[in-house]
Motif scaffolding. Structure first.
Motif, PDB file in Angstrom:
ATOM      1  N   SER A 318      28.877 -36.792   9.871  1.00 50.60           N
ATOM      2  CA  SER A 318      28.559 -35.371  10.018  1.00 50.60           C
ATOM      3  C   SER A 318      27.299 -35.176  10.857  1.00 50.60           C
ATOM      4  O   SER A 318      26.551 -36.113  11.130  1.00 50.60           O
ATOM      5  N   GLY A 319      27.073 -33.920  11.250  1.00 51.10           N
ATOM      6  CA  GLY A 319      25.845 -33.526  11.911  1.00 51.10           C
ATOM      7  C   GLY A 319      25.574 -34.223  13.232  1.00 51.10           C
ATOM      8  O   GLY A 319      26.492 -34.606  13.970  1.00 51.10           O
ATOM      9  N   ASP A 320      24.303 -34.390  13.540  1.00 46.78           N
ATOM     10  CA  ASP A 320      23.889 -35.012  14.797  1.00 46.78           C
ATOM     11  C   ASP A 320      24.291 -36.480  14.851  1.00 46.78           C
ATOM     12  O   ASP A 320      24.537 -37.022  15.931  1.00 46.78           O
ATOM     13  N   TYR A 321      24.337 -37.113  13.703  1.00 50.27           N
ATOM     14  CA  TYR A 321      24.802 -38.506  13.622  1.00 50.27           C
ATOM     15  C   TYR A 321      26.233 -38.607  14.144  1.00 50.27           C
ATOM     16  O   TYR A 321      26.547 -39.474  14.967  1.00 50.27           O
ATOM     17  N   LYS A 322      27.084 -37.718  13.706  1.00 49.20           N
ATOM     18  CA  LYS A 322      28.459 -37.697  14.197  1.00 49.20           C
ATOM     19  C   LYS A 322      28.491 -37.440  15.701  1.00 49.20           C
ATOM     20  O   LYS A 322      29.222 -38.102  16.444  1.00 49.20           O
TER      21      LYS A 322
END
Length: 334
Positions: A318-322
């Protein structure tokens, strides 16, 4: 200025037929990228999208230039600045991207051996799949980063025949020509059979010598010959005759010789399958293979699991990691 071991590593990579998702950015300007990253971290809040846009679209050599230019222009260390702004898995992925490949592998190996317990799967993934020049560069990076000897640490942190396997690999004695000697393949196949299926107990030294020193084309020919001699695959015999980390190490070498993309596709799948995500492995494989063979890994992943790697990552992170992982993978159809 890049360390000598990084230069050697780049030259070795240049000689390989690569199939990575990460290519050099055509209109590259290290100073402009360094300034854009500085602006992304200034003021209230951080522009994570700008950080992702730059780092997920430059190859590692260009990222090293950006790091150097950032220090020249602003008197600060880019990695330290980013780490102060980012958190969690996104921070870990960004830091991995900004390490030179042999430095990143060296850090992963040190983490796998430091503290209580040893993460043998990480050691196997790196040591059993890298080429001689890569391992030599990793050894030099390990010494430069930690003032320690990699071979000595591997020897002290592992035991038994698994230890001998790793020390042999670290000695970088594999033939890396493309030549195949069919007679030698038949001879080695018979030796492997005699050392395993055809005796009580297993002569691991024979498996070690052949798996660690023959070139991968030669090993593929040997495995074909082995099926004729033994009436089963080399994988079946390894599963029957060995266990634990030694078995996992042998199988990693076999998979690397037969089709390395399948091995890494399995590593990625296992990092996301079941409850929870092994983010360390997910980041390590995607980052370390992004300039080598991630295109082949994506194809192997789809064939094996009937679903694209990007789709798995999309659902599992999820998020910026994704966003940064998907930026490296470049979708399921590229």
């Amino acid at each position: 200025m890049a360390a000598e071991f990084i230069i050697k590593y780049r030259l070795a990579r240049a000689a390989l037929e690569l199939a990575g998702t990460m290519l050099a950015w055509e209109d590259f300007d290290a100073e402009a990228d360094a300034d854009a990253l500085r602006k992304a971290m200034r003021g209230i809040g951080t522009d994570e999208d700008e950080i992702i846009e730059i780092l997920a679209n430059r190859n590692n050599e260009q990222r090293q230039e950006i790091k150097e230019k950032f220090t020249q222009c602003f008197g600060k260390d880019l990695v330290d600045e980013l780490k102060s702004e980012l958190r969690g898995n996104f921070e870990q992925a960004v830091e991995a991207l900004l390490d030179a490949p042999p430095v990143y592998d060296a850090k992963c190996l040190r983490r796998a051996m430091a503290g209580a317990g040893t993460d043998e799967n990480v050691i196997i993934e790196i040591m059993c799949t890298r080429m001689n020049e890569e391992i030599e560069a990793i050894k030099e990076a390990y010494s430069a980063e930690f003032d320690r000897d990699l071979s000595e640490d591997l020897e002290s942190e592992t035991s038994g025949d698994f230890k001998y396997l790793l020390v042999s690999i670290a000695a970088c004695g594999r033939d890396e020509s493309d030549e195949v000697d069919e007679d030698k393949a038949q001879e080695d196949a018979q030796e492997l059979f005699d050392a395993g299926e055809d005796r009580w107990g297993t002569d691991e030294s024979t498996f070690n010598r052949i798996l660690v020193t023959r070139n991968f084309n030669q090993l593929r020919a040997t495995f074909v010959a082995y099926e004729g001699v033994a009436g089963c695959s080399i994988e079946d015999s390894i599963n029957d005759e060995t266990s634990g980390n030694l078995q996992t190490g042998y199988l990693a070498i076999v998979n690397r010789a037969k089709h390395s993309a399948n091995y890494f596709a399995e590593r990625l799948h296992d990092s996301m399958a079941g409850g929870g995500t092994d983010d360390d492995t997910l980041i390590r494989v995607i980052v370390s293979r992004s300039e080598i063979d991630l295109l082949r890994i994506k194809a192997a992943f789809f064939v094996k699991y009937e679903k694209g790697l990007a789709s798995w990552v999309e659902e599992d992170t999820s998020g910026d990691y994704k966003k940064i992982l998907l930026g490296l993978i470049k979708g399921d159809d590229e």
